[in-house]
Write a protein that holds these residues in place. Structure first.
Motif, PDB file in Angstrom:
ATOM      1  N   TYR B  35       1.546  -5.230  -4.817  1.00 36.13           N
ATOM      2  CA  TYR B  35       1.544  -6.009  -3.594  1.00 36.13           C
ATOM      3  C   TYR B  35       2.281  -7.329  -3.813  1.00 36.13           C
ATOM      4  O   TYR B  35       2.370  -7.833  -4.932  1.00 36.13           O
ATOM      5  CB  TYR B  35       0.107  -6.353  -3.169  1.00 36.13           C
ATOM      6  CG  TYR B  35      -0.736  -5.215  -2.680  1.00 36.13           C
ATOM      7  CD1 TYR B  35      -1.486  -4.451  -3.573  1.00 36.13           C
ATOM      8  CD2 TYR B  35      -0.800  -4.902  -1.330  1.00 36.13           C
ATOM      9  CE1 TYR B  35      -2.280  -3.412  -3.118  1.00 36.13           C
ATOM     10  CE2 TYR B  35      -1.606  -3.865  -0.868  1.00 36.13           C
ATOM     11  CZ  TYR B  35      -2.333  -3.138  -1.776  1.00 36.13           C
ATOM     12  OH  TYR B  35      -3.126  -2.103  -1.325  1.00 36.13           O
ATOM     13  N   GLN B  37       2.241 -11.326  -2.062  1.00 36.92           N
ATOM     14  CA  GLN B  37       1.542 -12.222  -1.147  1.00 36.92           C
ATOM     15  C   GLN B  37       2.349 -13.490  -0.951  1.00 36.92           C
ATOM     16  O   GLN B  37       2.686 -14.196  -1.910  1.00 36.92           O
ATOM     17  CB  GLN B  37       0.144 -12.582  -1.677  1.00 36.92           C
ATOM     18  CG  GLN B  37      -0.688 -13.411  -0.706  1.00 36.92           C
ATOM     19  CD  GLN B  37      -2.072 -13.736  -1.234  1.00 36.92           C
ATOM     20  OE1 GLN B  37      -2.264 -13.969  -2.427  1.00 36.92           O
ATOM     21  NE2 GLN B  37      -3.069 -13.728  -0.359  1.00 36.92           N
ATOM     22  N   LEU B  43      -0.204 -10.381   2.796  1.00 34.85           N
ATOM     23  CA  LEU B  43      -0.285  -9.422   1.687  1.00 34.85           C
ATOM     24  C   LEU B  43       0.425  -8.139   2.099  1.00 34.85           C
ATOM     25  O   LEU B  43       0.036  -7.484   3.064  1.00 34.85           O
ATOM     26  CB  LEU B  43      -1.749  -9.149   1.384  1.00 34.85           C
ATOM     27  CG  LEU B  43      -2.133  -8.620   0.017  1.00 34.85           C
ATOM     28  CD1 LEU B  43      -1.734  -9.593  -1.074  1.00 34.85           C
ATOM     29  CD2 LEU B  43      -3.626  -8.379  -0.039  1.00 34.85           C
ATOM     30  N   LEU B  45       2.069  -4.342   0.875  1.00 31.70           N
ATOM     31  CA  LEU B  45       2.165  -3.288  -0.119  1.00 31.70           C
ATOM     32  C   LEU B  45       3.636  -2.983  -0.378  1.00 31.70           C
ATOM     33  O   LEU B  45       4.393  -2.720   0.549  1.00 31.70           O
ATOM     34  CB  LEU B  45       1.456  -2.035   0.376  1.00 31.70           C
ATOM     35  CG  LEU B  45       1.552  -0.805  -0.524  1.00 31.70           C
ATOM     36  CD1 LEU B  45       0.838  -1.042  -1.848  1.00 31.70           C
ATOM     37  CD2 LEU B  45       0.980   0.421   0.183  1.00 31.70           C
ATOM     38  N   PHE B  91       0.713  -8.979  -6.945  1.00 29.72           N
ATOM     39  CA  PHE B  91      -0.541  -8.400  -7.429  1.00 29.72           C
ATOM     40  C   PHE B  91      -0.366  -6.930  -7.753  1.00 29.72           C
ATOM     41  O   PHE B  91       0.334  -6.203  -7.051  1.00 29.72           O
ATOM     42  CB  PHE B  91      -1.641  -8.524  -6.372  1.00 29.72           C
ATOM     43  CG  PHE B  91      -2.129  -9.923  -6.148  1.00 29.72           C
ATOM     44  CD1 PHE B  91      -1.759 -10.618  -5.013  1.00 29.72           C
ATOM     45  CD2 PHE B  91      -2.979 -10.529  -7.064  1.00 29.72           C
ATOM     46  CE1 PHE B  91      -2.214 -11.913  -4.798  1.00 29.72           C
ATOM     47  CE2 PHE B  91      -3.445 -11.821  -6.847  1.00 29.72           C
ATOM     48  CZ  PHE B  91      -3.044 -12.508  -5.714  1.00 29.72           C
ATOM     49  N   GLN B 104      -9.771  -0.224  -4.311  1.00 32.63           N
ATOM     50  CA  GLN B 104      -8.733  -0.848  -5.109  1.00 32.63           C
ATOM     51  C   GLN B 104      -9.270  -2.108  -5.783  1.00 32.63           C
ATOM     52  O   GLN B 104      -9.922  -2.934  -5.144  1.00 32.63           O
ATOM     53  CB  GLN B 104      -7.526  -1.201  -4.240  1.00 32.63           C
ATOM     54  CG  GLN B 104      -6.827   0.029  -3.676  1.00 32.63           C
ATOM     55  CD  GLN B 104      -5.595  -0.311  -2.876  1.00 32.63           C
ATOM     56  OE1 GLN B 104      -4.977  -1.364  -3.087  1.00 32.63           O
ATOM     57  NE2 GLN B 104      -5.230   0.567  -1.958  1.00 32.63           N
ATOM     58  N   PHE B 106      -8.096  -5.443  -7.966  1.00 31.32           N
ATOM     59  CA  PHE B 106      -6.885  -6.231  -8.127  1.00 31.32           C
ATOM     60  C   PHE B 106      -6.866  -7.004  -9.444  1.00 31.32           C
ATOM     61  O   PHE B 106      -7.899  -7.454  -9.933  1.00 31.32           O
ATOM     62  CB  PHE B 106      -6.765  -7.236  -6.978  1.00 31.32           C
ATOM     63  CG  PHE B 106      -6.311  -6.626  -5.690  1.00 31.32           C
ATOM     64  CD1 PHE B 106      -7.148  -5.818  -4.939  1.00 31.32           C
ATOM     65  CD2 PHE B 106      -5.025  -6.852  -5.218  1.00 31.32           C
ATOM     66  CE1 PHE B 106      -6.726  -5.240  -3.760  1.00 31.32           C
ATOM     67  CE2 PHE B 106      -4.596  -6.289  -4.028  1.00 31.32           C
ATOM     68  CZ  PHE B 106      -5.444  -5.479  -3.305  1.00 31.32           C
ATOM     69  N   ARG B 111       2.368 -15.369 -10.449  1.00 27.16           N
ATOM     70  CA  ARG B 111       3.015 -16.305  -9.521  1.00 27.16           C
ATOM     71  C   ARG B 111       4.465 -16.474  -9.953  1.00 27.16           C
ATOM     72  O   ARG B 111       4.746 -17.011 -11.024  1.00 27.16           O
ATOM     73  CB  ARG B 111       2.301 -17.648  -9.515  1.00 27.16           C
ATOM     74  CG  ARG B 111       2.899 -18.662  -8.538  1.00 27.16           C
ATOM     75  CD  ARG B 111       2.064 -19.927  -8.439  1.00 27.16           C
ATOM     76  NE  ARG B 111       0.738 -19.666  -7.923  1.00 27.16           N
ATOM     77  CZ  ARG B 111       0.436 -19.566  -6.630  1.00 27.16           C
ATOM     78  NH1 ARG B 111       1.378 -19.746  -5.723  1.00 27.16           N
ATOM     79  NH2 ARG B 111      -0.797 -19.345  -6.244  1.00 27.16           N
TER      80      ARG B 111
END
Lengths: 113, 115
Positions: B35, B37, B43, B45, B91, B104, B106, B111
């Protein structure tokens, strides 16, 4: 197409008061619904999920959520908020025919002392 | 269990450089998800794998992005060349399909800052 709406960018509540974070969804077929929480600079943590059965789902840290099929809602609730509950909350949905989770935009919960 | 492990936790690079993000899923899990963000897009996928095979990469933004899963315990997401608009938190998540459903879990995220 699947979608999730979290209508409130931020929810403010006093410690000890009940809290509600709202979520509505749109999905073809039976919905699988999830709530996640994200603390600053952390990944998402799973709180609870609804797959089937009892409409009231209990999860971690005293949170619960109520599935309402007619209103296509899955609101997150807690009877008594704690300052430590302050975080970003995400609702997510997937159809039973897919493994793709669609996330809402997130709601920031601020619990004041 | 150690949970999902991601490395590096922070990456700062210059535009045009290659970036590789790494993920170790929870042992025994058969699904792996990447993912992204951002403040603007939330967020998203990017891609997911089942038993090391890519199932859906429709979320990968463009050809500069690629992902691999050479075995059940390791996956990479590569950006080449990187651009400033790729700056985000990435992520990785993993799950185990059981009884027709999964949850799921995480990792802590990477970052990425592209200057």
């Amino acid at each position: 197409a699947q979608s999730v709406a979290q209508p409130e960018d931020q929810v403010n509540v006093a410690e000890g008061n009940p809290l509600t974070v709202k979520c509505t969804y749109s999905v073809s077929g039976n919905p699988y619904l999830f709530w996640y929480v994200q603390y600053p600079n952390r990944g998402l943590q799973f709180l609870l999920k609804y797959i089937t059965g009892d409409n009231l789902v209990k999860g971690s840290y005293g949170f619960e959520a109520e599935f309402n099929k007619s209103q296509t809602s899955f609101h997150l609730k807690k009877p008594s908020a704690l300052v430590s509950d302050s975080a970003l909350y995400f609702c997510a949905v997937r159809a039973d025919s897919s493994y793709k989770l669609i996330f809402g935009s997130g709601t920031r919960l601020l619990v004041r002392p | 269990d150690a949970g999902v492990i991601q490395s590096p936790r922070h990456e700062v690079t210059e535009m045009g450089q290659e970036v590789t993000l790494r993920c170790k899923p929870i042992s025994g899990h058969d699904y792996l998800f990447w993912y992204r963000q951002t403040m603007m897009r939330g967020l998203e996928l990017l891609i997911y794998f089942n038993n090391n095979v890519p199932i859906d990469d429709s979320g990968m933004p463009e050809d500069r992005f690629s992902a691999k899963m050479p075995n059940a315990s390791f996956s990479t997401l590569k950006i080449q060349p990187s651009e400033p608009r790729d700056s985000a938190v990435y992520f990785c998540a993993s799950s185990l399909l059981r009884g027709g459903t999964d949850t799921q879990y995480f990792g802590p995220g990477t970052r990425l800052t592209v200057l």
